[in-house]
Design a protein around this motif. Structure first.
Motif, PDB file in Angstrom:
ATOM      1  N   ALA A 231     -17.560  15.513  -6.651  1.00  0.00           N
ATOM      2  CA  ALA A 231     -16.281  14.798  -6.652  1.00  0.00           C
ATOM      3  C   ALA A 231     -16.290  13.645  -7.653  1.00  0.00           C
ATOM      4  CB  ALA A 231     -15.987  14.277  -5.247  1.00  0.00           C
TER       5      ALA A 231
ATOM      6  N   ALA B  29      -7.451  15.043  -3.491  1.00  0.00           N
ATOM      7  CA  ALA B  29      -7.782  14.013  -2.490  1.00  0.00           C
ATOM      8  C   ALA B  29      -7.213  14.383  -1.116  1.00  0.00           C
ATOM      9  CB  ALA B  29      -7.245  12.661  -2.945  1.00  0.00           C
TER      10      ALA B  29
ATOM     11  N   LEU C 251      -9.317  17.157   0.422  1.00  0.00           N
ATOM     12  CA  LEU C 251     -10.594  16.651   0.948  1.00  0.00           C
ATOM     13  C   LEU C 251     -10.389  15.870   2.243  1.00  0.00           C
ATOM     14  CD1 LEU C 251     -12.247  15.518  -2.412  1.00  0.00           C
ATOM     15  CD2 LEU C 251     -12.950  17.441  -0.983  1.00  0.00           C
ATOM     16  N   LEU C 252      -9.302  15.100   2.306  1.00  0.00           N
ATOM     17  CA  LEU C 252      -9.017  14.365   3.530  1.00  0.00           C
ATOM     18  C   LEU C 252      -8.677  15.319   4.672  1.00  0.00           C
ATOM     19  CD1 LEU C 252      -6.893  11.422   2.073  1.00  0.00           C
ATOM     20  CD2 LEU C 252      -9.227  11.285   3.000  1.00  0.00           C
TER      21      LEU C 252
ATOM     22  N   TYR D 178     -14.198  12.628   3.891  1.00  0.00           N
ATOM     23  CA  TYR D 178     -13.672  11.328   3.472  1.00  0.00           C
ATOM     24  C   TYR D 178     -14.505  10.731   2.341  1.00  0.00           C
ATOM     25  CZ  TYR D 178     -11.395  11.989   7.979  1.00  0.00           C
ATOM     26  OH  TYR D 178     -10.687  12.512   9.010  1.00  0.00           O
TER      27      TYR D 178
ATOM     28  N   ALA E 162     -13.579  12.365  -0.942  1.00  0.00           N
ATOM     29  CA  ALA E 162     -12.296  11.863  -1.458  1.00  0.00           C
ATOM     30  C   ALA E 162     -12.484  10.485  -2.104  1.00  0.00           C
ATOM     31  CB  ALA E 162     -11.272  11.801  -0.334  1.00  0.00           C
TER      32      ALA E 162
END
Length: 769
Positions: A6, A32, A35-36, A41, A44
């Motif tokens: 990332a 993002a 990923l959330l 977390y 992200a």
């Protein structure tokens, strides 16, 4: 591992944001949110951190400002030049400071600076002559030595490297062997002759003479193997004691690391070597002693460390090629891991045969895997590299490099070089092998330029296929190139005459491509490199005709370089040129007024000079040479024409007025770079061009083009293009009319304003300049 991916992805997306801000921010937001949603977390946060970090560290491209400067640096070996010597100065300090300036300066001097000294000099820095041509790279800043301020002993390591370099030059026969040795042990390529470089690149062996991950990777394997062999030769009781603390593999990897570090120091700690060291040491260590997919974590960690120091490295060729190679090796090793474990107890012959098969398959896979990057940057695919790498790379990595390294270390410490004869013979053998492979028919295929977007699609599909273990996706990675090739070959044959006015800086060169697939080059510029870059970009391997308008070096100086890189069918000139021995074998033809060369859909007519022409005596010698310039008129079957005038002065122009309507042309290459004395008003009125092209260098000391010439052209309503502002100017003449475009129109604009500017950049990503 996900966080590393990332973070690196955030840095890559920032580079995209510079040209595609809205699209990139949309991708960042979607990534993002995804990923959330997956509750990753930290990943992200790492994505956002990578993007923000790259933005914080970003500095626009800068250069050393022209003018006098005090420069302190380490000189490379000197190379003889026309008026003295050329040296590369590795810059340590510069005053006035230039943030973001290149770390090297090409220095010209009457007397070379000594090796192994930290030299402070006063120099005249010239404007950066970046040529805005398709296929060109940013050059090193140039400077002329004014005076030496001081010479101080360099560090102990640099002095030892200088002594070893000097030993290579003076003691290793032949000279070329010394150049190869200096390249693979010291990372010094300034002494490599163009002929040697051509052999290695044509054979697909450029990495052999450029310290990279290949050197560190194979040398690491050699050291690991030697350490494992030494471990097995230890007494059994010692092995038992040591094995209680660490496995043999861990001990072997630990033993190899300090030797690799020493090789890094010997190579001069240059940026590509540091990258290769980090990448290889982390990757190979993880591959040999780790479990599962730890090799990938090692590769990502190496990328992370490099990008923390220099986020912009992700856009550089060496970074992309190195990591493409390492990822492909790791992915294939992961695929073969189970089979390798099954063969641990197999008979030696069976194991050896399988390893050889793996090596051949690995070489083929690497060649195919990096081919898109290599073709996009260098416009060449070395077909023979599949074979040449199997033969030469292990020879260099497992034989020449270890002997050269340990001999070099002994010499740097004691002053005694143990195996000069053997080292020289091995280096000479490497040269012979490279030349043999390069001489094979179709050893290397020149590839015309294609859009960068195809490369992005290729690697995106390839990585997705490996990640999902989906063979269909891996196979689909070739589809973008297949579609482009099909479109290219299905397009009807060109009926146009294309004329490219090359941005050669302080010089001039034109490239003509005709409907009968012939290539004419008129003048070569001062060194031929800009013209060669354009020819490479177009995928051209043969120059059917190389014509010189006159003998001045800014027009004819690059002839020998072009003769080294390309096959040349014949030479055209005005009969007043003397060629170097390297060009003596090329058939030569003297042209004069009235000569007409008819081609398929075009005609080339010679308008000047003629045997009876005699300029006024007493004028400067330079003007005399200019007035004998070869003047060519190129006309297509639809009647469109361009007049190529070289540097003809007003006297020759007055003489040509007698030709009357023959001078009429749609496009005029303005004589003598637009100087005020080389564009007679009567001559302009007789030519009556619609467009004019001026070849000149940005910020040149002569002030070309002069205001008088620009005013005269403006007064006649002529639209003017300039290579110093527009880059290479491309004229297309054909049945559909006359069209002019410039290279700058095909450059992506950083920080575009509005959606229209971003869409223009997106279009260019899938457009060939």
């Amino acid at each position: 591992m996900t966080c590393l991916i990332a973070f690196i992805g955030g840095i890559a997306l920032f580079q995209s944001w510079l040209y595609l801000p809205i699209i990139t921010l949309s991708i960042v937001a979607i990534a993002a949110l995804y990923l959330l949603y997956r509750r990753k977390y930290w990943a992200a946060a790492a994505l956002a951190a990578g993007f923000a970090f790259a933005a914080f560290r970003y500095t626009p491209p800068a250069q050393i400002n022209p003018g006098e400067a005090a420069i302190t640096g380490l000189p490379s070996p000197a190379v003889h030049a026309r008026y003295g010597y050329n040296q590369i100065l590795r810059v340590k300090e510069i005053s006035p400071p230039a943030k973001g300036a290149a770390g090297q300066v090409r220095l010209s001097a009457r007397k070379p600076l000594p090796l192994g000294k930290l030299c402070s000099v006063q120099a005249e820095v010239f404007p950066m002559d970046r040529h805005f041509n398709p296929g060109s790279f940013a050059p090193k800043p140039r400077a002329t030595l004014l005076n030496v301020i001081s010479e101080k002993p360099a560090s102990l390591l640099e002095r030892a490297r200088a002594r070893l370099m000097d030993y290579y030059i003076k003691n290793l026969p032949p000279d070329e062997a010394a150049f190869v040795m200096s390249a693979i042990t010291l990372g010094e390529r300034s002494l490599l002759k163009q002929r040697i470089w051509n052999d290695f690149t044509r054979a697909g062996l450029a990495d052999v003479i450029s310290i990279s991950g290949t050197h560190f990777g194979i040398f690491n394997l050699f050291l690991f193997g030697m350490a494992m062999l030494g471990f097995r030769l230890l007494p059994l009781r010692w092995i038992e004691k040591v094995s209680l603390r660490a496995s043999p593999r861990q001990i072997a990897a630990a033993a190899a690391f300090p030797v690799l570090l020493l090789y890094l120091l010997m190579s001069g700690m240059q940026v590509p070597s540091i990258r290769a060291f980090l990448m290889t040491s982390l990757f190979i260590t993880g591959l040999l002693i780790g479990r599962g997919r730890s090799w990938l974590g090692s590769v990502l960690l190496a990328a992370f460390v490099i990008l923390v120091f220099s986020p912009s490295a992700i856009t550089e060729i060496s970074f992309q090629l190195s990591f493409a190679c390492v990822l492909l090796i790791g992915l294939l090793a992961e695929k073969w891991k189970t089979r390798n474990q099954e063969l641990e107890d197999a008979p030696f012959a069976k194991k050896t045969l399988y390893r050889a098969k793996q090596g051949a398959l690995l070489t083929v896979s690497l060649t195919m895997g990096i081919a898109p990057l290599a073709a996009w940057y260098f416009h060449r695919v070395p077909v023979v590299s599949v074979v040449s790498n199997i033969a030469v790379v292990p020879f260099v990595g497992f034989v020449l490099l270890p002997i050269a390294f340990f001999s070099g270390v002994v010499f740097m410490v004691t002053g005694w070089y143990p195996l000069p004869g053997l080292t020289g013979a091995l280096a000479a053998a490497t040269l012979k092998m490279a030349h043999a492979f390069a001489s094979m028919p179709f050893a290397s295929i020149r590839v015309p330029a294609f859009p960068a977007g195809l490369v992005i699609l290729f690697y995106a599909l390839l990585l997705a296929g490996f990640a999902k273990k989906n063979r269909a996706l891996i196979a689909a990675s070739i589809l973008p190139f297949a579609a482009w090739a099909a479109l290219h070959f299905m397009t009807p044959a060109k009926r146009d005459v294309n004329v490219a006015f090359i941005d050669t800086g302080d010089g001039e060169s034109e490239v003509l491509q005709t409907p009968d697939h012939k290539t004419y080059v008129v003048d070569s510029g001062p060194d031929g490199r800009a013209t060669a870059s354009y020819l490479d970009y177009e995928g051209i391997s043969k120059i059917d005709v190389l014509a010189f308008t006159h003998s001045h070096s800014d027009h004819a100086g690059g002839g020998p370089y072009l003769a080294q890189k390309f096959r040349i069918g014949r030479l055209w000139d005005n009969g007043r040129l003397i060629y170097p021995p390297s060009m003596a074998a090329i058939p030569r033809e003297k042209l004069s007024r009235g000569d007409v060369m008819n081609g398929s859909g075009y005609t080339i007519t010679v308008l000047h000079p003629y045997p009876q022409f005699m300029p006024t005596q007493g004028q400067p010698r330079e003007d005399m040479i200019n007035n004998y310039c070869l003047v060519l008129k190129v006309q297509d079957q639809a009647g469109h024409s361009v007049l190529l005038t070289g540097d003809v002065e007003d006297e020759a122009q007055d003489d040509m007025l007698a030709l009357g309507g023959l001078l009429k042309s749609d496009v005029l290459k303005v004589p003598h770079h637009g100087s005020k004395g080389a564009c007679d008003l009567d001559f302009l009125k007789m030519v009556r061009p619609e467009y004019a092209v001026i070849s000149c260098q940005k910020g040149n000391i002569w002030g070309f083009p002069h205001k008088e010439t620009l005013d005269a052209l403006a007064g006649l309503g002529v639209k003017v293009f300039r290579t110093d502002k527009d880059g290479t100017v491309i004229l297309q003449m054909g049945p559909d009319g006359l069209k002019i475009s410039t290279y700058n129109q095909f450059l992506m604009t950083p920080h575009p304003r509005g959606i229209s500017g971003e869409l223009h950049n997106l279009k260019l990503l899938f457009t060939r300049a």
